[in-house]
Design an enzyme around this catalytic site. Structure first.
Site, PDB file in Angstrom:
ATOM      1  CG  HIS A 111      12.882 -28.856  14.337  1.00 41.77           C
ATOM      2  ND1 HIS A 111      11.767 -28.145  13.822  1.00 41.77           N
ATOM      3  CD2 HIS A 111      13.908 -28.034  13.785  1.00 41.77           C
ATOM      4  CE1 HIS A 111      12.029 -27.164  12.861  1.00 41.77           C
ATOM      5  NE2 HIS A 111      13.667 -27.003  12.799  1.00 41.77           N
ATOM      6  N   GLY A 128      17.114 -11.829  24.177  1.00 36.45           N
ATOM      7  CA  GLY A 128      17.710 -11.977  25.514  1.00 36.45           C
ATOM      8  C   GLY A 128      16.883 -12.471  26.498  1.00 36.45           C
ATOM      9  CG  ASP A 129      14.847  -9.090  28.047  1.00 37.15           C
ATOM     10  OD1 ASP A 129      15.675  -8.781  29.283  1.00 37.15           O
ATOM     11  OD2 ASP A 129      14.423  -8.072  27.226  1.00 37.15           O
ATOM     12  CE1 TYR A 144      16.044 -21.192   1.098  1.00 39.61           C
ATOM     13  CE2 TYR A 144      15.028 -23.341   1.951  1.00 39.61           C
ATOM     14  CZ  TYR A 144      15.307 -21.960   2.084  1.00 39.61           C
ATOM     15  OH  TYR A 144      15.642 -21.439   3.223  1.00 39.61           O
ATOM     16  CG  ASP A 151      17.278 -26.441  12.578  1.00 42.86           C
ATOM     17  OD1 ASP A 151      16.202 -25.972  13.080  1.00 42.86           O
ATOM     18  OD2 ASP A 151      17.304 -27.088  11.443  1.00 42.86           O
ATOM     19  NE  ARG A 157      16.054 -20.347   6.587  1.00 48.58           N
ATOM     20  CZ  ARG A 157      15.475 -21.051   7.735  1.00 48.58           C
ATOM     21  NH1 ARG A 157      16.354 -21.181   8.425  1.00 48.58           N
ATOM     22  NH2 ARG A 157      14.194 -21.025   8.094  1.00 48.58           N
ATOM     23  CB  SER A 172      10.458 -23.565  10.447  1.00 48.99           C
ATOM     24  OG  SER A 172      10.771 -24.843  10.259  1.00 48.99           O
ATOM     25  NE  ARG A 186      11.737 -26.814   6.408  1.00 52.68           N
ATOM     26  CZ  ARG A 186      10.237 -27.035   6.974  1.00 52.68           C
ATOM     27  NH1 ARG A 186       9.841 -27.885   6.289  1.00 52.68           N
ATOM     28  NH2 ARG A 186       9.991 -26.034   7.846  1.00 52.68           N
ATOM     29  CB  CYS A 232       9.157 -20.598  16.194  1.00 50.58           C
ATOM     30  SG  CYS A 232       7.554 -20.546  15.017  1.00 50.58           S
ATOM     31  CE  LYS A 275      14.961 -28.772  10.227  1.00 54.40           C
ATOM     32  NZ  LYS A 275      14.990 -27.398   9.913  1.00 54.40           N
TER      33      LYS A 275
HETATM   34  P1  GTP Z   1      14.447 -22.386  11.685  1.00 49.49           P
HETATM   35  O1  GTP Z   1      15.886 -22.047  11.236  1.00 49.49           O
HETATM   36  O2  GTP Z   1      13.691 -22.256  10.419  1.00 49.49           O
HETATM   37  O3  GTP Z   1      14.338 -23.777  12.356  1.00 49.49           O
HETATM   38  O4  GTP Z   1      14.225 -20.846  12.623  1.00 49.49           O
HETATM   39  P2  GTP Z   1      14.602 -20.930  14.068  1.00 49.49           P
HETATM   40  O5  GTP Z   1      13.646 -21.482  15.166  1.00 49.49           O
HETATM   41  O6  GTP Z   1      16.097 -20.876  14.485  1.00 49.49           O
HETATM   42  O7  GTP Z   1      13.999 -19.040  14.289  1.00 49.49           O
HETATM   43  P3  GTP Z   1      14.784 -17.940  14.491  1.00 49.49           P
HETATM   44  O8  GTP Z   1      15.901 -18.105  15.686  1.00 49.49           O
HETATM   45  O9  GTP Z   1      15.947 -17.724  13.230  1.00 49.49           O
HETATM   46  O10 GTP Z   1      13.722 -16.711  14.602  1.00 49.49           O
HETATM   47  C1  GTP Z   1      12.940 -16.403  13.521  1.00 49.49           C
HETATM   48  C2  GTP Z   1      12.393 -15.146  13.482  1.00 49.49           C
HETATM   49  O11 GTP Z   1      11.588 -14.984  14.997  1.00 49.49           O
HETATM   50  C3  GTP Z   1      13.334 -14.351  13.374  1.00 49.49           C
HETATM   51  O12 GTP Z   1      12.679 -13.155  12.563  1.00 49.49           O
HETATM   52  C4  GTP Z   1      13.547 -13.443  14.689  1.00 49.49           C
HETATM   53  O13 GTP Z   1      13.543 -12.143  14.687  1.00 49.49           O
HETATM   54  C5  GTP Z   1      11.960 -13.945  15.447  1.00 49.49           C
HETATM   55  N1  GTP Z   1      12.277 -14.009  16.890  1.00 49.49           N
HETATM   56  C6  GTP Z   1      13.157 -14.895  17.434  1.00 49.49           C
HETATM   57  N2  GTP Z   1      13.116 -14.902  18.854  1.00 49.49           N
HETATM   58  C7  GTP Z   1      11.956 -14.095  19.212  1.00 49.49           C
HETATM   59  C8  GTP Z   1      11.369 -13.681  20.412  1.00 49.49           C
HETATM   60  O14 GTP Z   1      11.839 -14.010  21.328  1.00 49.49           O
HETATM   61  N3  GTP Z   1      10.524 -12.761  20.107  1.00 49.49           N
HETATM   62  C9  GTP Z   1      10.094 -12.484  18.948  1.00 49.49           C
HETATM   63  N4  GTP Z   1       9.114 -11.565  18.947  1.00 49.49           N
HETATM   64  N5  GTP Z   1      10.300 -12.742  17.821  1.00 49.49           N
HETATM   65  C10 GTP Z   1      11.697 -13.554  17.988  1.00 49.49           C
HETATM   66  C1  SPV Z   2      13.580 -24.991   9.123  1.00 48.32           C
HETATM   67  O1  SPV Z   2      12.869 -24.703   8.030  1.00 48.32           O
HETATM   68  O2  SPV Z   2      13.229 -25.549  10.002  1.00 48.32           O
HETATM   69  C2  SPV Z   2      14.915 -24.904   8.823  1.00 48.32           C
HETATM   70  C3  SPV Z   2      15.454 -24.541   7.478  1.00 48.32           C
HETATM   71  O3  SPV Z   2      15.789 -24.935   9.660  1.00 48.32           O
HETATM   72  S1  SPV Z   2      15.309 -25.717   6.250  1.00 48.32           S
HETATM   73  O4  SPV Z   2      16.965 -26.132   6.261  1.00 48.32           O
HETATM   74  O5  SPV Z   2      15.315 -25.165   4.983  1.00 48.32           O
HETATM   75  O6  SPV Z   2      14.683 -26.835   6.715  1.00 48.32           O
HETATM   76 MN    MN Z   3      14.816 -25.597  11.678  1.00 44.60          MN
END
Ligand code: GTP
Ligand code: SPV
Ligand code: MN
Length: 597
Positions: A230, A506-507, A201, A281, A381, A252, A73, A254, A210
């Site tokens: 979000h 998971g934890d 993209y 999301d 992705r 994002s 983005r 996170c 979004k």
């Molecule tokens: P968007 O799709 O961009 O909105 O992202 P999201 O918030 O869905 O993030 P996602 O779950 O895809 O995680 C993004 C990154 O954070 C990945 O590389 C994960 O491996 C890492 N991650 C997710 N959960 C954890 C966690 O509990 N601990 C750590 N250390 N890393 C994490």
């Molecule tokens: C984000 O960036 O929070 C996403 C990916 O979920 S996108 O759809 O590109 O915004």
């Molecule tokens: Mn997102």
């Protein structure tokens, strides 16, 4: 050219107007049928836009590479175009709507020449339901069509549900020259319109996501008394079969997808706990007759981060993405025509192309320069169907949504924020959302790892003034007599060597269990300056390689760091400007007073 593709006059006349602007050579209405989708996949494969992957190992899966300058983005090229600048606020980029239409019209002019215009009628949320909102996206990209078919509910039933109403979101997308300098993602909330140009993209071009379901929907939500956030939506089922739902807002990349699909650790699994994914999301929240907040996930699929997804971290996401999926900017294993990304396994392919399409040498990987040395782009992705998710909630298609017990905010903070804490009340909880900060990630173009304020994880997604948005949060708390309790988590605290202290993934359920116990009033807490923090004995660490001292450290609150943070918050509030509600300043003053005591 016949531009009467539907029986809805408003739709037809808008399409006619757009056709005159972009000048396609023909028009195709996307009807939602598998036959049409298959024909488009074939066409995209014949032009190289898609690569068909190994049908045995990855049935129905495809690979797509975007342009190298077009991988995330673009927040600095995203605009909210309201008639009054003040209504877009200080945090958003603003352009005068007439000026923006004129400027972008020049870029759109003739941009579809020799190309097809695809007309995608789509619904955010279950077609025909009270929560549903409809959109039509015009695009010249088959990749966009195929992604929208996964991410939203597309087809003729949407047009049927729309009837002759003009109440739909008008989205125009053109790839044009994929020119970075002329890339614009523009929103006209007062006109129900989205214009996107010069990108191909994800978040820039899948306009239901979004652009509509957050930026336009947040604007509508404020007008109509609901919220577009979000947030992931997760159900936790106890051994008695009772399911409680939480929503969590993390910026994002996170951890939303990961938390939304988490698998309970052994301690809980053996007792009979289960988890169910409703969304990963976006959540639309409304007040139910019972005074609770009810959430639906308006999407129909997942656009998930690939790197880091593996059999241990998120097996549910992995299995969801193993069929009928589109992979964007991952590494292509040429030996068996499959895909790979950093963190999938410790076995990088030896004969492979990287996300740029170049032959890739895995031995050159350098953590300090991921974009240029990794096999998969850090923001690569998968687009996968919700129905393929092994832990999909049986409430996924329930138009009423699910009642929310807890709202959880969180971000990436190496220090400052403890593992978890609870707000004193709704107003304090909204304040906690407003002061969220997180390290930036690869999901948006720009520097990675810089701490910035990201209130409610919505900084890039609020379609109006941030101060008004904060006021709307306070109003929603008043409208909901049985509002959820609000918490904050941080999975990303690091030790002095920069390693994550908390095992995460998971934890994280161990923390959610404390949160739900707090909602039930069955566990105590320690009152601190920032909120209620768990007593270390109340977080279950059975089976974890963590001792109580470490847990105590994870739960500690460093008052000096927090007081320093308060200065940053004040600056940010000043930046948001005069519409920052007084209640938030009151909360900030109260926090400072408690910290200084
Ligand atoms: P968007 O799709 O961009 O909105 O992202 P999201 O918030 O869905 O993030 P996602 O779950 O895809 O995680 C993004 C990154 O954070 C990945 O590389 C994960 O491996 C890492 N991650 C997710 N959960 C954890 C966690 O509990 N601990 C750590 N250390 N890393 C994490
Ligand atoms: C984000 O960036 O929070 C996403 C990916 O979920 S996108 O759809 O590109 O915004
Ligand atoms: Mn997102």
């Amino acid at each position: 050219m016949n531009t009467n593709v539907t029986s809805n006059k408003a739709v037809n006349s808008w399409i006619a107007e757009m056709v005159e602007l972009v000048k396609p050579s023909n028009i195709v209405l996307i009807d939602g049928s598998e036959a049409q989708a298959e024909q488009l996949r074939k066409e995209a494969c014949s032009t190289g836009e898609l690569i068909k992957l190994n049908e045995e190992k990855l049935p129905g899966c495809y690979l797509h590479r975007t342009a190298i300058n077009d991988v995330a983005r673009v927040e600095n090229r995203t605009f909210i175009c309201t008639r009054n600048k003040e209504d877009a606020g200080n945090i958003n980029n603003w352009m005068d709507p007439q000026e923006c239409y004129a400027k972008l019209s020049k870029l759109y002019d003739g941009s579809y020449k020799g190309r097809t215009m695809y007309v995608i009628p789509y619904s955010m949320s279950v077609v025909g339901s009270d929560f549903a909102k409809y959109g039509i996206e015009l695009t010249d990209s088959i990749y966009v069509v195929l992604n929208m078919l996964i991410m939203t509910r597309v087809g003729l039933d949407v047009l049927e549900a729309l009837g002759d109403s003009a109440d739909f979101i008008k989205g125009l997308h053109a790839r044009a020259d994929i020119d970075e300098e002329n890339r614009y993602i523009c929103h006209f909330p007062e006109d129900n319109t989205i214009w996107s140009v010069n990108s191909g993209y994800g978040g820039n071009v899948l306009l239901g996501k979004k652009c509509f379901a957050l930026r336009i929907a947040s604007y509508l939500g404020r007008k109509e008394g609901w919220m577009a956030e979000h947030m992931l939506i997760l159900g936790i089922e106890n051994p008695e079969g009772e399911v409680k739902y939480i929503c969590a807002a993390f910026p994002s990349a996170c951890g939303k997808t990961n938390l939304a699909m988490l698998i309970p650790p052994e301690v809980y699994k053996k007792k009979g706990y289960k988890t169910w994914c409703v969304g990963d999301d976006i959540a639309w929240l409304r007040v139910g007759k019972d005074g609770r907040l009810w959430a639906v996930n308006p999407e129909n699929g997942f656009f998930g981060v690939a790197p880091g997804t593996n059999e241990n971290s998120n097996p549910n996401a992995l299995h969801t993405a193993m069929r009928d999926a589109i992979f964007t900017n991952v590494c292509h294993n040429l030996d068996d025509n499959t895909v790979w990304w950093e963190g999938l396994d410790s076995n990088p392919p030896k004969n492979a192309r990287n996300w740029k399409g170049e032959m890739w040498d895995y031995t050159k990987y350098d953590k300090a320069d991921k974009v240029n040395t990794s096999g998969a782009h850090p923001n690569s992705r998968f687009t996968a169907k919700a129905i393929n998710c092994p832990c999909l909630s049986d409430k996924f298609n329930d138009p009423a949504g699910v009642p929310i017990s807890a709202i959880v905010f969180g971000g990436r903070r190496a220090k400052t924020a403890p593992l978890v804490y609870q707000s004193f009340n709704w107003q304090h909880g909204a304040f906690i959302g407003s002061i969220m900060a997180s390290e930036t990630t690869a999901a948006a173009a720009g520097a990675v790892g810089v701490v910035r304020r990201d209130p409610m994880a919505m900084r890039p997604f609020v379609g109006y003034d941030m101060g008004d948005y904060w006021a709307h949060w306070l109003n929603m708390g008043k409208l909901a007599a049985n509002a959820p309790k609000i918490f904050h988590v941080n999975w990303f605290r690091t030790d002095d060597e920069g390693h994550f202290i908390w095992p995460g993934f998971g934890d994280n359920m161990r923390v959610l269990m404390w949160i739900l116990a707090r909602c039930d009033g069955t566990v105590g807490a320690t009152e601190t300056a920032i909120g209620y923090v768990p007593n270390p004995d109340d977080i279950n660490i059975e089976g974890l390689d963590i001792d109580k001292a470490t847990l105590t450290e994870l739960l500690s609150v460093d008052k000096e760091l927090w007081l320093e943070d308060c200065r940053g918050i004040k600056e940010f509030y000043a930046q948001v400007g005069e519409r920052t509600p007084k209640e938030y300043y009151d909360e900030l003053a109260a926090l400072e007073a408690r910290l200084s005591k």
